[in-house]
Write an enzyme that holds these catalytic residues in place. Structure first.
Site, PDB file in Angstrom:
ATOM      1  N   GLY A 216      26.322  48.381  35.871  1.00  0.00           N
ATOM      2  CA  GLY A 216      27.525  48.127  36.650  1.00  0.00           C
ATOM      3  C   GLY A 216      28.691  48.976  36.191  1.00  0.00           C
ATOM      4  N   GLY A 218      32.382  49.767  34.352  1.00  0.00           N
ATOM      5  CA  GLY A 218      33.075  49.335  33.139  1.00  0.00           C
ATOM      6  C   GLY A 218      32.498  50.000  31.906  1.00  0.00           C
ATOM      7  N   GLY A 219      33.195  49.839  30.790  1.00  0.00           N
ATOM      8  CA  GLY A 219      32.829  50.533  29.563  1.00  0.00           C
ATOM      9  C   GLY A 219      31.463  50.134  29.020  1.00  0.00           C
ATOM     10  N   GLU A 239      23.398  50.158  42.156  1.00  0.00           N
ATOM     11  CA  GLU A 239      24.311  50.464  43.271  1.00  0.00           C
ATOM     12  C   GLU A 239      25.084  51.733  42.952  1.00  0.00           C
ATOM     13  OE1 GLU A 239      26.059  46.664  42.492  1.00  0.00           O
ATOM     14  OE2 GLU A 239      28.047  47.571  42.591  1.00  0.00           O
ATOM     15  N   LYS A 362      42.731  41.455  24.384  1.00  0.00           N
ATOM     16  CA  LYS A 362      44.098  41.557  23.841  1.00  0.00           C
ATOM     17  C   LYS A 362      44.084  41.618  22.308  1.00  0.00           C
ATOM     18  CE  LYS A 362      45.802  41.255  27.986  1.00  0.00           C
ATOM     19  NZ  LYS A 362      46.100  42.521  28.645  1.00  0.00           N
TER      20      LYS A 362
HETATM   21  N1  COA Z   1      41.855  37.615  29.671  1.00  0.00           N
HETATM   22  C1  COA Z   1      42.899  38.456  29.884  1.00  0.00           C
HETATM   23  N2  COA Z   1      42.780  39.797  29.957  1.00  0.00           N
HETATM   24  C2  COA Z   1      41.535  40.290  29.815  1.00  0.00           C
HETATM   25  C3  COA Z   1      40.410  39.491  29.588  1.00  0.00           C
HETATM   26  C4  COA Z   1      40.618  38.093  29.503  1.00  0.00           C
HETATM   27  N3  COA Z   1      39.600  37.265  29.292  1.00  0.00           N
HETATM   28  N4  COA Z   1      39.329  40.280  29.474  1.00  0.00           N
HETATM   29  C5  COA Z   1      39.749  41.538  29.635  1.00  0.00           C
HETATM   30  N5  COA Z   1      41.077  41.550  29.844  1.00  0.00           N
HETATM   31  C6  COA Z   1      41.920  42.716  30.087  1.00  0.00           C
HETATM   32  C7  COA Z   1      41.671  43.821  29.088  1.00  0.00           C
HETATM   33  O1  COA Z   1      42.491  43.665  27.953  1.00  0.00           O
HETATM   34  C8  COA Z   1      42.058  45.033  29.891  1.00  0.00           C
HETATM   35  O2  COA Z   1      43.462  45.120  29.943  1.00  0.00           O
HETATM   36  P1  COA Z   1      44.206  46.526  29.976  1.00  0.00           P
HETATM   37  O3  COA Z   1      43.815  47.137  31.304  1.00  0.00           O
HETATM   38  O4  COA Z   1      45.628  46.152  29.872  1.00  0.00           O
HETATM   39  O5  COA Z   1      43.658  47.275  28.790  1.00  0.00           O
HETATM   40  C9  COA Z   1      41.580  44.689  31.291  1.00  0.00           C
HETATM   41  O6  COA Z   1      41.510  43.271  31.344  1.00  0.00           O
HETATM   42  C10 COA Z   1      40.222  45.280  31.641  1.00  0.00           C
HETATM   43  O7  COA Z   1      39.279  44.844  30.708  1.00  0.00           O
HETATM   44  P2  COA Z   1      38.069  45.760  30.246  1.00  0.00           P
HETATM   45  O8  COA Z   1      37.129  44.870  29.533  1.00  0.00           O
HETATM   46  O9  COA Z   1      38.526  46.989  29.538  1.00  0.00           O
HETATM   47  O10 COA Z   1      37.481  46.254  31.643  1.00  0.00           O
HETATM   48  P3  COA Z   1      36.323  47.236  32.000  1.00  0.00           P
HETATM   49  O11 COA Z   1      36.876  48.520  32.438  1.00  0.00           O
HETATM   50  O12 COA Z   1      35.246  47.272  30.958  1.00  0.00           O
HETATM   51  O13 COA Z   1      35.761  46.503  33.317  1.00  0.00           O
HETATM   52  C11 COA Z   1      35.375  44.525  34.593  1.00  0.00           C
HETATM   53  C12 COA Z   1      35.286  45.203  33.227  1.00  0.00           C
HETATM   54  C13 COA Z   1      34.745  43.162  34.480  1.00  0.00           C
HETATM   55  C14 COA Z   1      36.819  44.389  35.015  1.00  0.00           C
HETATM   56  C15 COA Z   1      34.584  45.400  35.611  1.00  0.00           C
HETATM   57  O14 COA Z   1      33.257  45.498  35.210  1.00  0.00           O
HETATM   58  C16 COA Z   1      34.633  44.831  36.994  1.00  0.00           C
HETATM   59  O15 COA Z   1      35.618  44.998  37.676  1.00  0.00           O
HETATM   60  N6  COA Z   1      33.576  44.112  37.397  1.00  0.00           N
HETATM   61  C17 COA Z   1      33.563  43.522  38.709  1.00  0.00           C
HETATM   62  C18 COA Z   1      32.232  43.212  39.300  1.00  0.00           C
HETATM   63  C19 COA Z   1      31.085  44.100  38.961  1.00  0.00           C
HETATM   64  O16 COA Z   1      30.742  44.308  37.837  1.00  0.00           O
HETATM   65  N7  COA Z   1      30.418  44.561  39.973  1.00  0.00           N
HETATM   66  C20 COA Z   1      29.198  45.336  39.837  1.00  0.00           C
HETATM   67  C21 COA Z   1      29.392  46.737  39.563  1.00  0.00           C
HETATM   68  S1  COA Z   1      30.200  47.609  40.882  1.00  0.00           S
END
Ligand code: COA
Length: 437
Positions: A216, A218-219, A239, A362
């Protein structure tokens, strides 16, 4: 290949956007397939329009038609996967999230509008000598919307790769072409952090030789490619095709030989990465993109034996509810194909749905494993569908287990600073009453 051959189809960007009328709906190509020339040209025209509704997903650039305050009442964005820019102007009220699952995104849209779509704008390669264009970086919803729209316009960009699969459109199926040969949008992966490497190692342990994988956005999903370099005969059914998959294919880790559906092919619905990925998929017959309603149909996904889906999340509660799309009431991204792939993987013989996340956010101040989701959080994977959760502290197998067992499994993979809090809150709230004997 020469535009002259199809000269009557080519119009200017200004002429293309002059065809937009007030109260019309425009469906567009998503992510790397968005039409930047048409979006930008619409900004100049928008002041003459009222209530034009764009249906978007994961816009990769920032566009004035959405971001500028003066677009209020002129252009409204119905968006099924927010990106950074959508999050910024969401509070101003010109964008609203469309809940859906990726495999039904186009179908649901057309149900909501009773099959009606005024305009489709997408991107494509220039036509070949036979008049075919490749929709290139994605067909998640593009072909379905193109087929449904009254007016079909493609923005031709010679930098787009020619991609195989269900991507071809004949020029006779399109009303107009506009040219805009801009550099392609890129999503650059960061090097995995130490925490992501630990998570990647746990995920890798669950991926056997011969498995088919989905990664998916994200990192974390991208980080695991380095951890599975020792595996043999993996396959790809995903996907989103990403840069890390090119590494796996070039290293001979992904051969697609053992796939039980589309053997010898890497299958996706869209590609988003850098020129490394775009060059790799260009005229590569071993890679095919298909419509999202096919690739992400859980019953299709399940036809891949040992299908492993890997997605990430923002919060998981002790019921096993996964929130990946919002931070409390603040909408963050979307469901995309997370639930599709998580379900499909579990329906696959020997398959598994994995949600992997850092145990804290955070800078360690908050736990992502929580007794209850934050008020207003959107549930991306319901507790009924959840399978395996992974953090840097280990693996929690939740499928089929009771809430008490889920709470214990999740507390054990939470950060040690929060484990007692999770249990104490579960007891205090009566979700898992304290056992007295
Ligand atoms: N509470 C508050 N803030 C949170 C948090 C929590 N529990 N978990 C993460 N965050 C914040 C992080 O600190 C980060 O903040 P910043 O942008 O200020 O640095 C932000 O949310 C993004 O978190 P991060 O873990 O770095 O995101 P990511 O780039 O690894 O993406 C998702 C993770 C979940 C957001 C991403 O995978 C996604 O949008 N998924 C949606 C559905 C999906 O996976 N679909 C299938 C693939 S298309």
């Amino acid at each position: 290949m020469s535009p002259k051959q199809f000269a009557d189809k080519y119009i200017s960007l200004a002429d293309a956007v002059s065809m937009v009328e007030s109260h019309q709906s425009i469906g567009v190509g998503i992510a790397g397939s968005e039409p930047p020339g048409l979006f930008n040209a619409l900004a100049a025209r928008a002041r003459d329009l009222e209530n034009v509704r764009c249906w978007t997903c994961l816009p990769m650039r920032s566009y004035e038609i959405f971001t500028k305050a003066e677009m209020a009442g002129r252009v409204f964005n119905e968006n099924w996967f927010y990106s950074h820019s959508d999050r910024q102007y969401h509070p101003e009220g010109r964008v609203s999230y469309v809940p859906n699952n990726l495999h039904r995104a186009a179908t649901d849209k057309l149900v909501a509008t009773k099959g009606h779509l005024d305009i489709f704008w997408g991107t494509a390669t220039p036509p070949n000598k036979d008049g075919y264009l490749s929709l290139s970086l994605g067909v998640v919803v593009q072909k379905d919307l193109l087929e449904a729209a009254n007016l079909k316009i493609l923005e031709v960009n010679a930098n787009l790769p020619w991609v195989h699969g269900d991507t071809l459109v004949h020029i006779s199926e399109v009303d107009y072409l506009v040219e805009n040969h801009v550099p392609l949008v890129e999503l650059i992966s960061q090097l995995p952090t130490e925490v992501e490497q630990k998570i990647g190692a746990y995920i890798a342990d669950l991926i056997e030789d011969g498995s088919t994988i989905q990664l998916g956005i994200g990192g974390i999903p991208n980080a695991i490619t380095a951890d599975i370099m020792e595996r043999k005969d993996l396959g790809i059914h995903t996907e989103m095709l990403v840069d890390g998959m090119v590494d796996l294919i070039e290293a001979g880790v992904v051969t697609n030989r053992k796939k039980t559906l589309h053997p010898s092919k890497s299958i996706g619905a869209f590609a988003l990465g850098t020129s490394k990925l775009y060059d790799f998929i260009n005229d590569n017959k071993d890679v095919e993109l298909h419509r999202g309603r096919y690739t992400n149909d859980p019953y299709v996904i399940a036809q891949n034996n040992k299908m492993i889906s890997v997605n990430t999340a923002l919060q998981v509660d002790i019921l096993g509810q996964v929130c990946s799309q919002s931070i409390g009431t603040r909408h963050f991204s979307g469901t995309g194909g997370q639930l599709d792939t998580h379900r499909g993987a579990q329906m696959s013989p020997g398959g598994r749905g994995i949600i992997a996340l850092r145990s804290t956010a955070k800078n360690g101040a908050i736990s992502t494993i929580v007794p209850t989701l934050a008020p207003g959080a959107g549930v991306t994977v319901p507790s009924q569908d959840v399978d395996t959760i992974i953090t840097e502290f280990g693996v929690a197998e939740l499928r089929g287990r009771c809430i008490k067992a889920r709470m214990e499994a999740l507390a054990n993979i939470a950060h040690p600073d929060f484990r007692d809090w999770i249990r104490d809150e579960a007891h205090r709230l009566g979700i898992v009453p304290k056992t007295v004997f």
